[in-house]
Design a protein around this motif. Structure first.
Motif, short mmCIF file in Angstrom:
data_model
loop_
_atom_site.label_atom_id
_atom_site.label_comp_id
_atom_site.label_asym_id
_atom_site.label_seq_id
_atom_site.Cartn_x
_atom_site.Cartn_y
_atom_site.Cartn_z
N UNK A 3 -23.92 66.78 -52.35
CA UNK A 3 -23.56 65.56 -53.08
C UNK A 3 -22.94 64.58 -52.08
N UNK A 4 -23.67 63.51 -51.80
CA UNK A 4 -23.20 62.52 -50.83
C UNK A 4 -22.23 61.54 -51.48
N UNK A 5 -21.37 60.97 -50.66
CA UNK A 5 -20.45 59.89 -51.05
C UNK A 5 -19.47 60.31 -52.15
N UNK A 6 -19.14 61.58 -52.20
CA UNK A 6 -18.17 62.01 -53.21
C UNK A 6 -16.78 61.52 -52.85
N UNK A 7 -15.96 61.29 -53.85
CA UNK A 7 -14.56 60.98 -53.64
C UNK A 7 -13.76 62.25 -53.91
N UNK A 8 -12.42 62.13 -53.88
CA UNK A 8 -11.56 63.27 -54.20
C UNK A 8 -11.27 63.35 -55.70
N UNK A 9 -11.83 62.44 -56.49
CA UNK A 9 -11.52 62.39 -57.92
C UNK A 9 -12.49 63.25 -58.71
N UNK A 10 -11.98 64.29 -59.34
CA UNK A 10 -12.82 65.17 -60.14
C UNK A 10 -12.03 65.73 -61.31
N UNK A 11 -12.77 66.27 -62.29
CA UNK A 11 -12.14 66.94 -63.43
C UNK A 11 -13.06 68.05 -63.89
N UNK A 12 -12.50 69.06 -64.54
CA UNK A 12 -13.28 70.16 -65.10
C UNK A 12 -13.52 69.91 -66.57
N UNK A 13 -14.73 70.24 -67.04
CA UNK A 13 -15.02 70.11 -68.47
C UNK A 13 -15.23 71.49 -69.06
N UNK A 14 -16.43 71.78 -69.50
CA UNK A 14 -16.73 73.08 -70.11
C UNK A 14 -17.95 73.69 -69.44
#
Length: 354
Positions: free
Chosen positions: A252-263
């Motif tokens: 995954x290119x150009x990812x930031x540090x911002x993420x969250x978990x869903x289900x």
């Protein structure tokens, strides 16, 4: 031998006792939740130079938004750039990357204490053994590098003075406590440092692929999230010896540090082309396989933070609006379809669901 009459009599006594216990439980006073112990806390980082970070509260049931809840409760502005919010030990810690930590009662946001001196560029914190451990980049050198990064130790949960500074690799961010060990993600150095909480000294430093930022749990496993320009890495950690036992690589290119978990082992990650276009998107990734399920379930510009409300199955996306005035929170359904927007403070960047 028991007679039927004796059995019925004993049954009646048992039912009476059960009724009495239930009645007592029903009569027990119910402690109401505090004003901010339900709903959503929205972290507004603030603008550089203005130091106008604040926290908003949103009630999804009523749709009511309360602005600047720290200032309104305490009669003074937060006066900093909010980097992180951490709930621990019945307290809520507001970490400012301008070198301070404010500690509030999560029920009503009344101030409990602070760490207001001795910090440089504070990033996050954890609590352990009735102490507070704060990750800090330390002062910049002439080249804007961070060779004097550290973990600041505060000897009590309600704040106060810094009792020690533990040197670590460059630019520590997220931390995680495992037993008597403190794991530290050091982004610039591309390392995971391990600190013994018994001695409060660094015991080892492990190289990792990418720049690590934050620890997360999924499927009973502990991972360290890391990234570079073209890939994301999930480094799996052995809790018993604090060693990295495997890495899942996500293309995954150009990812930031911002993420969250869903289900269902899904992670949502914000990607961005960066300056000057800021063509941003939200990618969906399977944690178990490392497969990119979708490179773009939603697109925008200035996407600055993301969170997931598991109860309502809604995705919350922070839009900084280019820091031209206040920001916006965009609420999506699970498929990425926009449901509504919320007017919030300057530079929204994080969420805490209650």
């Amino acid at each position: 031998m028991k007679t039927i009459k004796q059995t019925i009599s004993q049954l009646g006594i048992a039912l009476l006792m059960l009724f009495t216990i239930t009645s007592c439980m029903d009569d027990a006073p119910q402690i109401p939740l505090g004003e901010f112990e339900k709903g959503l806390l929205i972290m507004n980082e603030g603008a550089f130079g203005a130091n106008d970070g604040e926290v908003y509260h949103y009630d999804p049931a009523s749709g009511e938004i309360k602005a600047d809840i720290f200032e309104k409760k305490n009669g003074r502005p937060f006066a900093g750039l909010i980097q992180d919010m951490v709930a621990s030990e019945g307290r809520l810690y507001l970490v400012a990357n301008t070198g301070k930590v404010e500690i509030v009662d999560p029920r009503d946001f009344a101030s409990i204490g602070a760490v207001s001196s001795g910090l440089d560029i504070s990033r996050s914190l954890v609590t352990a053994n009735q102490k507070v451990y704060i990750s800090d980049w330390g002062p910049y050198d002439a080249n804007f590098a961070s060779p004097e990064s550290y973990i600041a130790v505060v000897g009590q949960l309600d704040g106060g003075t810094i009792t020690d500074k533990i040197p670590v690799s460059s630019r520590p961010e997220g931390m995680y406590v495992v037993g008597n060990q403190l794991l530290v993600a050091c982004t610039a150095a591309q390392k995971m440092d391990v600190i013994s909480l018994n001695t409060e000294e660094r015991s080892k430093s492990l190289d990792v692929k990418g720049g690590p930022i934050r620890f997360f749990e999924a499927g009973g496993n502990l991972y360290l999230f890391s990234r570079d320009a073209s890939k994301v890495y999930f480094h799996e950690i052995n809790r018993s010896n604090a060693e990295i036992i495997g890495t899942k690589t996500v293309n995954l290119a150009m990812s930031t540090f911002n993420f969250t978990l869903t289900e269902n082992a899904e992670m949502l990650i914000i990607t961005s082309t960066g300056w000057p276009e800021f063509n941003d998107a939200i990618a969906s990734v399977n944690i178990n396989s490392g497969e990119v399920l979708s490179a773009s379930i939603f697109t925008g510009s200035g996407l600055y933070g993301i969170g997931y409300d598991a109860d309502r199955r809604e995705i919350y996306v922070a839009d900084n609006n280019g820091f031209q005035g206040n920001g916006t929170v965009i609420v999506l359904d699970q498929s990425g379809q926009q449901q509504k927007t919320l007017a919030v403070g300057r530079g929204p960047s994080g969420f805490m669901f209650k």
